[in-house]
Every structure is written in structure tokens, then in C-alpha cells.
Design a protein around this motif. Structure first.
Motif, mmCIF file in Angstrom:
data_model
loop_
_atom_site.group_PDB
_atom_site.id
_atom_site.type_symbol
_atom_site.label_atom_id
_atom_site.label_comp_id
_atom_site.label_asym_id
_atom_site.label_seq_id
_atom_site.Cartn_x
_atom_site.Cartn_y
_atom_site.Cartn_z
ATOM 1 N N SER A 119 0.828 -1.212 0.000
ATOM 2 C CA SER A 119 0.000 0.000 0.000
ATOM 3 C C SER A 119 0.860 1.259 0.000
ATOM 4 C CB SER A 119 -0.944 0.011 1.210
ATOM 5 O OG SER A 119 -0.224 -0.095 2.413
ATOM 6 N N GLY A 120 0.327 2.286 -0.647
ATOM 7 C CA GLY A 120 1.041 3.554 -0.753
ATOM 8 C C GLY A 120 0.528 4.604 0.209
ATOM 9 N N ALA A 121 -0.281 4.186 1.165
ATOM 10 C CA ALA A 121 -0.823 5.082 2.186
ATOM 11 C C ALA A 121 -1.071 4.272 3.445
ATOM 12 C CB ALA A 121 -2.116 5.728 1.699
ATOM 13 N N PRO A 122 -1.025 4.911 4.596
ATOM 14 C CA PRO A 122 -1.221 4.184 5.858
ATOM 15 C C PRO A 122 -2.586 3.514 5.995
ATOM 16 C CG PRO A 122 -0.153 6.278 6.268
ATOM 17 C CD PRO A 122 -0.606 6.302 4.840
ATOM 18 N N GLY A 123 -3.584 3.997 5.258
ATOM 19 C CA GLY A 123 -4.919 3.409 5.388
ATOM 20 C C GLY A 123 -5.647 3.860 6.633
ATOM 21 N N GLU A 124 -5.140 4.908 7.266
ATOM 22 C CA GLU A 124 -5.709 5.400 8.520
ATOM 23 C C GLU A 124 -6.414 6.742 8.313
ATOM 24 O OE1 GLU A 124 -5.349 3.640 11.372
ATOM 25 O OE2 GLU A 124 -3.945 2.143 10.574
ATOM 26 N N ARG A 125 -7.299 7.068 9.227
ATOM 27 C CA ARG A 125 -7.934 8.377 9.260
ATOM 28 C C ARG A 125 -7.947 8.884 10.698
ATOM 29 N NH1 ARG A 125 -10.824 9.800 4.638
ATOM 30 N NH2 ARG A 125 -10.972 8.148 3.066
#
Length: 361
Positions: A119-125
Motif C-alpha cells: 500500500s502507498g498510504a497508511p490506510g488510517e484516518r
């Protein structure tokens, strides 16, 4: 990282977890025609979290065995040893965890590498309570912020966001709230006005009217805006010594996961949910429909070719520097390898879209 309580259904499918200590690739296990395949063990940093779904999906699609290994998947549990630490100590061969840990380990004198980037992003908000008034990291001042666990990736990201907003660690505090029902309870009780979490917890908070997404780290565009560039996160981590002595097994695992990532890129969120165990996508208080909605919302975080992107390692290293980690001894070129992912794509004739990070990071 990301301490988790295993969901009941996954516990059933991962019954070997309780008896697993170190399941070496040099051993043979399994049943039927797969008994001759080498066994590889991999612990995931919260196997029921959507950011980590490729590891289980590869198992469901039969890709591990297709590419030559019996895969034993386990998950870290709340209060237990983290996936990356279990891997580093030899309890398991690999970890499904964040790339940033390879830098953390090198700072401590241990060489760990990411051999497939998922993945190219943490996947967090950053989810904030409806009455919190927080809409950016500048609003963290004077707040107690929820993270999965102190020292986790979400903890480091929270500190980075605060630092970029000009805050010092004396101006806010952090508390471990795990995720899922535990995190939601922390927000409901007022224990924390904001917390960093991922799907499907994000959707549950929104649907219950408890809070909103104040900062998006779940998509590549959001991560780039908030963190200054592509931020590789979920990957396949192993000690360099294990990779060196298990080249075939390492390649087989990456082959399976790259094939899985390409499968995901050509299928809908509903297709993915249908391929996973029913209890995996319908548990912890959310329905399958909600799981699909959540995955549709943040599916873009996943990369299709397993390649560490150019600029990614530098952005993550900048994170460590920003929160005060002494990274002077870090050699980025030894924290990842694109060799296996490139070979996996060539094996299947996949077209790659990621510009690879140079060998020196």
C-alpha cells in the motif's frame, strides 16, 4: 504494530496460532498433496483490519500453495507481542506490518527488510468526535489523542502530524485505545476526542454519528497532502538473514501476494468481500454490506504490483526524523528490496505502474 484482538471467526480459521512458536520454512507440513511444500509462518498486525486484508485473501484464493508454500497465518493480539517483534525474534518467519518498522529496527542495530510493498498510504484516518472542533492537526493542542498502541505506527504518525502543525509533545498527549469496539468506546466515553484508526472502524464511527474524518491518511492523495509524499505502509517484513537463507520461499510468498494485489485491482470491493470468509467481513458489529462500503471508500490505498515506490522510503525516513528519531545510522537501501516484486510481475507478465525506488532508497 496495531495491537488487535482477533475476531472470533478468524480465530477459527487460524487455529494453529495457539500452538505456533517458530514455524520454520525448513519444515514440511500441511495435508494431502501440499505436504511436500515448505511451510512459512507470517504474523499480521491485526488480520481483520482492511489495511491488511491481502494476506488472508491470498490464502483464500489458494495463491500461497499455487506458488509453492504452505502459509501459516496468525495475528497479533491486544496486549501481546507485535507482529514485527515476533518476526524479529524468530517466532515467525515474516510479518505483515508497516515499512516504517524496518527503519526502527535498523536504528536499534537489526536489519529487517520489506520485500513486497502492498500500500502507498497508511490506510488510517484521524477520526474526531462531532463536538471536538478539530479539523486539522493544529487542533490537537491540549487534547488526548487515541492511537492503536503507544509506539505503534499510528502513534508515530500522530506525532508527525502534530510536529508538522508546529506542536511539541508537551502540548498534547497520546493514549492507546486499540481499534474496533475498544476505540469506539474510548470516543463515546470522552476518553479521547480524536483517534487514528482504519476501516471498518472508520465507517462505524461515521454511521453511529460519533465523529468524522478530520485528516485522510487512507488514500495516496490524502497521505501525500498530509505527509509530503507517498507513504508506503503495509508490506512483507523479514530479517535480512532469513531472506538471504530462504530466497526461494521469499520469492514464492511475494509471487502469491503480487498475484493477489493484481487480482484486487481488477475486482470490486464486493468481489473481494465474497472471496474472504463470511465471518471475516461480518463481525465486530459491522455487516458485510458495511464492510464493502468501507472497502470501496478506501480501496485505492492498495498498490497492484508490490513495488516500493520512488520517494517512499525517503518520506517515511523524514517521518522518523521529524519525531526526533536519530536516523544517522540508517541505510535506506537495506530496508527494502524490489527484486522479488519485479520478478513476480515478470513471472505473470503483469504491467507495472509504479516507478521503483532506487537501490539506495
Amino acid at each position: 504494530m496495531l495491537k488487535k484482538t482477533i475476531i472470533g471467526a478468524v480465530a477459527g480459521s487460524l487455529a494453529l496460532a495457539g500452538s505456533l512458536t517458530a514455524c520454520s520454512s525448513s519444515s514440511n507440513s500441511g495435508s494431502g498433496g501440499s505436504s511436500s511444500l515448505p511451510t512459512v509462518s507470517l504474523m499480521v498486525g491485526g488480520i481483520d483490519k482492511q489495511i491488511y486484508l491481502p494476506y488472508q485473501l491470498a490464502q483464500q484464493l489458494g495463491f500461497y500453495k499455487k506458488y509453492g508454500v504452505n502459509m501459516v497465518l496468525t495475528t497479533e493480539t491486544q496486549g501481546g507481542i507485535g507482529a514485527e517483534d515476533a518476526m524479529a525474534s524468530g517466532q515467525v518467519d515474516m510479518a505483515g506490518a508497516w515499512y516504517i518498522h524496518t527503519i526502527d529496527f535498523q536504528v536499534k542495530g537489526k536489519t529487517v527488510e520489506d520485500i513486497a510493498n502492498l500500500s502507498g498510504a497508511p490506510g488510517e484516518r484521524e477520526m474526531c468526535a462531532t463536538n471536538s472542533g478539530v479539523h486539522s492537526a493544529a487542533g490537537f493542542a491540549g487534547k488526548t489523542l487515541g492511537v492503536t498502541d503507544l509506539g505503534s505506527g499510528t502513534d508515530e504518525l500522530t506525532q508527525l502530524l502534530a510536529t508538522k502543525a508546529g506542536l511539541t509533545t508537551k502540548q498534547y498527549s497520546r493514549i492507546g485505545v486499540s481499534d474496533g469496539a475498544t476505540a469506539i468506546a474510548a470516543m463515546k466515553s470522552g476518553k479521547t476526542p480524536c483517534l487514528m484508526t482504519s476501516q471498518p472502524t472508520v465507517l462505524q464511527i461515521e454511521q453511529q454519528g460519533l465523529g468524522y474524518s478530520a485528516i485522510d491518511l487512507a488514500t495516496s492523495a490524502g497521505a501525500t497532502a498530509a505527509l509530503g509524499g507517498t507513504w508506503p505502509s503495509a508490506g512483507v517484513l523479514a530479517t535480512s538473514s532469513w531472506v538471504s537463507s530462504h530466497q526461494t520461499e521469499a520469492q514464492d510468498v511475494v509471487d502469491a501476494l503480487v498475484a493477489t494485489m493484481h487480482w484486487m485491482s481488477t475486482h470490486t470491493a464486493a468481489d473481494i468481500a465474497n472471496a474472504l470468509p463470511q465471518s471475516y467481513v461480518q463481525s465486530n458489529g459491522f455487516t458485510k454490506s458495511e464492510y464493502i462500503t468501507a472497502l470501496t471508500q478506501d480501496k485505492a490505498q492498495f498498490d497492484s504490483d508490490g513495488i516500493m515506490p520512488a520517494g517512499g522510503p525517503e518520506t517515511v525516513l523524514a517521518t522518523e526524523k521529524a519525531i526526533g528519531v536519530n536516523t544517522s545510522s540508517v541505510n535506506l537501501g537495506t530496508t527494502f528490496s524490489n527484486t522479488f516484486a519485479v520478478a513476480a510481475n515478470k513471472l505473470e507478465g503483469f504491467t507495472t505502474t509504479t516507478t521503483p525506488a532506487p537501490a539506495n532508497g
